[in-house]
Write a protein that holds these residues in place. Structure first.
Motif, PDB file in Angstrom:
ATOM      1  N   VAL A  15      37.847   3.466 -27.007  1.00 49.20           N
ATOM      2  CA  VAL A  15      39.203   3.516 -26.463  1.00 49.20           C
ATOM      3  C   VAL A  15      39.061   3.980 -25.028  1.00 49.20           C
ATOM      4  O   VAL A  15      37.969   4.308 -24.598  1.00 49.20           O
ATOM      5  CB  VAL A  15      40.105   4.505 -27.256  1.00 49.20           C
ATOM      6  N   SER A  16      40.177   4.022 -24.281  1.00 54.39           N
ATOM      7  CA  SER A  16      40.059   4.407 -22.872  1.00 54.39           C
ATOM      8  C   SER A  16      39.561   5.850 -22.753  1.00 54.39           C
ATOM      9  O   SER A  16      39.660   6.636 -23.698  1.00 54.39           O
ATOM     10  CB  SER A  16      41.415   4.271 -22.187  1.00 54.39           C
ATOM     11  N   PHE A  17      39.039   6.182 -21.587  1.00 54.01           N
ATOM     12  CA  PHE A  17      38.440   7.507 -21.364  1.00 54.01           C
ATOM     13  C   PHE A  17      39.490   8.608 -21.587  1.00 54.01           C
ATOM     14  O   PHE A  17      39.232   9.617 -22.255  1.00 54.01           O
ATOM     15  CB  PHE A  17      37.873   7.527 -19.937  1.00 54.01           C
ATOM     16  N   PHE A  18      40.694   8.396 -21.047  1.00 56.30           N
ATOM     17  CA  PHE A  18      41.738   9.418 -21.210  1.00 56.30           C
ATOM     18  C   PHE A  18      42.076   9.586 -22.693  1.00 56.30           C
ATOM     19  O   PHE A  18      42.268  10.697 -23.191  1.00 56.30           O
ATOM     20  CB  PHE A  18      42.975   9.030 -20.386  1.00 56.30           C
ATOM     21  N   GLU A  19      42.093   8.470 -23.394  1.00 46.91           N
ATOM     22  CA  GLU A  19      42.382   8.524 -24.828  1.00 46.91           C
ATOM     23  C   GLU A  19      41.270   9.282 -25.566  1.00 46.91           C
ATOM     24  O   GLU A  19      41.518  10.007 -26.527  1.00 46.91           O
ATOM     25  CB  GLU A  19      42.564   7.093 -25.358  1.00 46.91           C
ATOM     26  N   VAL A  21      39.525  11.743 -24.364  1.00 45.76           N
ATOM     27  CA  VAL A  21      39.745  13.178 -24.129  1.00 45.76           C
ATOM     28  C   VAL A  21      40.896  13.660 -25.021  1.00 45.76           C
ATOM     29  O   VAL A  21      40.825  14.729 -25.635  1.00 45.76           O
ATOM     30  CB  VAL A  21      40.053  13.442 -22.635  1.00 45.76           C
ATOM     31  N   ASN A  22      41.939  12.823 -25.123  1.00 46.44           N
ATOM     32  CA  ASN A  22      43.092  13.223 -25.938  1.00 46.44           C
ATOM     33  C   ASN A  22      42.754  13.314 -27.426  1.00 46.44           C
ATOM     34  O   ASN A  22      43.307  14.143 -28.148  1.00 46.44           O
ATOM     35  CB  ASN A  22      44.256  12.260 -25.702  1.00 46.44           C
ATOM     36  N   ARG A  23      41.818  12.480 -27.868  1.00 45.44           N
ATOM     37  CA  ARG A  23      41.387  12.585 -29.267  1.00 45.44           C
ATOM     38  C   ARG A  23      40.692  13.918 -29.511  1.00 45.44           C
ATOM     39  O   ARG A  23      40.847  14.540 -30.559  1.00 45.44           O
ATOM     40  CB  ARG A  23      40.387  11.470 -29.578  1.00 45.44           C
ATOM     41  N   MET A  24      39.892  14.323 -28.524  1.00 38.37           N
ATOM     42  CA  MET A  24      39.193  15.615 -28.662  1.00 38.37           C
ATOM     43  C   MET A  24      40.217  16.750 -28.659  1.00 38.37           C
ATOM     44  O   MET A  24      40.102  17.725 -29.399  1.00 38.37           O
ATOM     45  CB  MET A  24      38.175  15.778 -27.526  1.00 38.37           C
ATOM     46  N   PHE A  25      41.228  16.591 -27.819  1.00 33.17           N
ATOM     47  CA  PHE A  25      42.323  17.566 -27.755  1.00 33.17           C
ATOM     48  C   PHE A  25      43.018  17.642 -29.123  1.00 33.17           C
ATOM     49  O   PHE A  25      43.234  18.732 -29.675  1.00 33.17           O
ATOM     50  CB  PHE A  25      43.303  17.102 -26.671  1.00 33.17           C
ATOM     51  N   ASP A  26      43.347  16.468 -29.691  1.00 24.73           N
ATOM     52  CA  ASP A  26      44.074  16.437 -30.972  1.00 24.73           C
ATOM     53  C   ASP A  26      43.268  17.106 -32.080  1.00 24.73           C
ATOM     54  O   ASP A  26      43.816  17.798 -32.939  1.00 24.73           O
ATOM     55  CB  ASP A  26      44.387  14.991 -31.380  1.00 24.73           C
ATOM     56  N   VAL A  94      40.501   8.762 -13.650  1.00 19.96           N
ATOM     57  CA  VAL A  94      40.823  10.010 -12.935  1.00 19.96           C
ATOM     58  C   VAL A  94      41.752  10.890 -13.779  1.00 19.96           C
ATOM     59  O   VAL A  94      41.653  12.117 -13.731  1.00 19.96           O
ATOM     60  CB  VAL A  94      41.417   9.793 -11.509  1.00 19.96           C
ATOM     61  N   MET A  95      42.610  10.262 -14.573  1.00 20.49           N
ATOM     62  CA  MET A  95      43.460  11.077 -15.462  1.00 20.49           C
ATOM     63  C   MET A  95      42.598  11.814 -16.497  1.00 20.49           C
ATOM     64  O   MET A  95      42.808  13.003 -16.782  1.00 20.49           O
ATOM     65  CB  MET A  95      44.509  10.198 -16.156  1.00 20.49           C
ATOM     66  N   ALA A  96      41.621  11.093 -17.046  1.00 20.69           N
ATOM     67  CA  ALA A  96      40.727  11.714 -18.037  1.00 20.69           C
ATOM     68  C   ALA A  96      39.939  12.851 -17.398  1.00 20.69           C
ATOM     69  O   ALA A  96      39.825  13.951 -17.956  1.00 20.69           O
ATOM     70  CB  ALA A  96      39.760  10.667 -18.592  1.00 20.69           C
ATOM     71  N   ASP A 348      33.818   8.550 -30.641  1.00 20.92           N
ATOM     72  CA  ASP A 348      33.157   8.001 -31.840  1.00 20.92           C
ATOM     73  C   ASP A 348      31.694   8.433 -31.894  1.00 20.92           C
ATOM     74  O   ASP A 348      31.159   8.781 -32.949  1.00 20.92           O
ATOM     75  CB  ASP A 348      33.228   6.473 -31.840  1.00 20.92           C
ATOM     76  N   ALA A 349      31.037   8.383 -30.725  1.00 27.63           N
ATOM     77  CA  ALA A 349      29.615   8.765 -30.674  1.00 27.63           C
ATOM     78  C   ALA A 349      29.454  10.244 -31.013  1.00 27.63           C
ATOM     79  O   ALA A 349      28.489  10.644 -31.671  1.00 27.63           O
ATOM     80  CB  ALA A 349      29.047   8.473 -29.298  1.00 27.63           C
ATOM     81  N   ASP A 350      30.413  11.036 -30.582  1.00 25.98           N
ATOM     82  CA  ASP A 350      30.365  12.470 -30.853  1.00 25.98           C
ATOM     83  C   ASP A 350      30.340  12.710 -32.363  1.00 25.98           C
ATOM     84  O   ASP A 350      29.553  13.521 -32.869  1.00 25.98           O
ATOM     85  CB  ASP A 350      31.607  13.121 -30.217  1.00 25.98           C
TER      86      ASP A 350
END
Ligand code: NAD
Length: 485
Positions: A15-19, A21-26, A94-96, A348-350
């Motif tokens: 998914v996009s880079f910002f997404e 980061v947001n998955r990790m946040f969630d 840049v948002m990510a 996903d890799a994480d």
């Protein structure tokens, strides 16, 4: 689905880079009990400025340059984050990166919100005069929209940018703000050359912080036992991807601490040698021949990305995001992955690496040394005094008085040469660079222990714990403002 492409190397991300980061946040937010409104406020990117401007090239032709600045969170001000020059920089990226900056600053208790800038150029395609014109125009655009200033938003170097670019930003900002607040203008950007208001130790700070973070991680006997490794860095095999500012310095400090560099990767290829590669010899070889390949005594790896899959104790991706993905995570053989770059491992890799039992030391913590020392530089610029200037001589006199008191009490006279040496170690050593490095070490060590404690409390991985640490601190700032219950 978005393809995040890095400097010509396409890295298909899930998914996009910002997404990501947001998955990790969630994932971290699920451990906490904050209202959806507060979590949404923390997660969203507050402002983005997208600009396009003309560049008159040296041959008289015109290029239209695309650039961005994202300020992810204004819960603390100024916002802070690097500027990257890369051919594939985009708004999502840049948002990510700005979001990662917000969380990073919170984890290491640096009182800034997160930001990030990007100019969509590969600097190798432009002359230095053209780079200067682009940098000046970018600064002008930031100033025009109130996206730069010591108390507003403070850029720094990142991928593809150097201290000399920061000096150009400063010079432009000073010219634009002569009549505003020139006194504090030096603090409008960090990562400057030392003679231009920079702080000693900033250049190598991110790599040094990576070293401190990895040193902390390998000092835990519980964690090392689980990985089947001994504690300490001595003899550990290390692979580093990217020998730029962060990768070079991280590799240098690890090598000096006794680690063995068994693989080094640059964009043109990679090399390996089980017995260890001398970093500075490799760098000299690359400078002389224009390539890392064909280094005497090493084997070539033509496809640079294959170096990520080498067997080693510690893998350090220090180039760009999206390097370890769903499609190659299963082939990573390193027991420890130290994320020196921002976002080198996709969400996903994480999950795959965690499943395999690898210890992933996350970017939001591990590369925070840069912003930590940028904070010291910003403080130096606002206080208009070099760190240590006021107390260095005072400390020397204090040390001398203590030793003289010991002489009196013991009735023994110290050898004067030995005494001077001790005093010089105790106090003369505390110049600006020593203070900066000790502040950095303390920050990285304390933050690691704090995050590790959270892994135990919540029975989770380091990344989730690091995000939990960040969310708790940012949530506290919002609730203290009285905006959220
Ligand atoms: P840099 O431009 O100094 O170096 C990057 C290096 O990576 C270059 O030598 C480049 O040739 C190499 N590279 C590019 N693509 C590659 C590939 N596919 N394989 C191997 N090597 C490749 O950049 P930097 O400042 O060292 O930043 C590197 C990473 O660290 C970025 O993700 C950046 O956001 C992050 N970071 C930098 C800082 C900082 O203070 N500079 C702070 C925190 C995080």
């Amino acid at each position: 689905m978005t393809a995040s492409s890095t400097n010509g190397h396409t890295a298909t991300s899930e998914v996009s880079f910002f997404e990501q980061v947001n998955r990790m946040f969630d994932k971290a937010a699920a451990y906490l009990d904050h209202s959806p409104g507060l979590l949404a406020q923390i997660k969203h990117c507050n402002s983005v400025y997208r600009m396009e401007f003309p560049l008159k090239r040296d041959d008289g032709s015109i290029d239209v340059i695309k650039a961005f600045r994202a300020e992810h969170s204004h819960h603390k001000q100024p916002t802070k984050g690097g500027i990257r020059f890369a051919g594939n920089v985009n708004e999502d990226e840049v948002m990510a990166l700005a979001a990662l900056m917000t969380y990073k600053c919170a984890i290491v208790d640096v009182p800034f919100g997160g930001a990030k800038g990007g100019i969509q150029i590969d600097r190798r395609d432009y002359s230095e005069a053209e780079i200067e014109r682009i940098t000046r125009r970018y600064t002008f655009e930031l100033h025009k929209k109130n996206f730069i200033g010591p108390g507003i938003d403070v850029p720094a170097p990142d991928y593809g940018t150097r201290p000399s670019d920061m000096a150009i930003i400063l010079d432009t900002y000073i010219s634009l703000t002569q009549t505003e607040n020139p006194l504090d203008a030096l603090a409008c950007v960090t990562g400057k050359p030392v003679g231009q208001g920079g702080v000693r130790g900033r250049l190598e700070a991110t790599g040094r912080g990576v070293y401190y973070g990895i040193r902390e991680a390998v000092s835990s006997s519980d964690d090392m036992d689980r990985l089947g490794l001994s504690t300490g860095l001595e003899g550990k095999s290390v692979v580093v991807q990217g020998l730029g500012n962060v990768g070079y310095h991280a590799a240098k400090f690890l090598e000096d601490a006794g680690a063995r560099l068994v693989g080094l990767a640059e964009y043109e290829g990679a090399i390996r040698n089980e017995s260890g590669l001398s970093l500075d010899d490799v760098v000299s070889h690359r400078r002389e021949t224009g390539s890392i390949l064909d280094f005497p005594g090493a084997s070539n790896i033509e496809n640079s990305a294959d170096a990520l899959e080498l067997e080693c104790d510690i893998l350090i991706p220090a180039a760009l995001e999206g390097q370890i993905r769903r499609d190659n995570a299963g082939d990573i053989r390193a027991k420890i992955v130290g994320e020196a770059a921002n976002g080198p491992v996709t969400a996903d890799a994480d999950a795959i690496l965690n499943e395999k039992g690898a210890l992933v030391i996350p970017d939001v913590y591990l590369n925070a040394g840069g912003v930590t020392v940028s904070y010291f530089e910003w403080l130096r610029n606002l206080s208009h005094v070099r760190h240590g200037r006021m107390n260095r001589r005072f400390e020397e006199h204090s040390a001398r008085r203590i030793l003289e008191a010991v002489e009196t009490l013991s009735g023994q006279q110290f050898d004067q040469d030995a005494l001077s040496k001790v005093i010089s170690k105790v106090s003369f050593g505390a110049g600006e660079e020593d203070l900066v490095n000790s502040g950095l070490e303390d920050t990285m060590v304390s933050a690691y222990q704090e995050v590790r404690e959270l892994t135990k409390r919540h029975n989770t991985d380091l990344r989730t714990a690091a995000f939990i640490s960040a969310l708790e601190k940012i949530a506290a700032s919002y609730t203290q403002m009285g905006i959220f219950p």
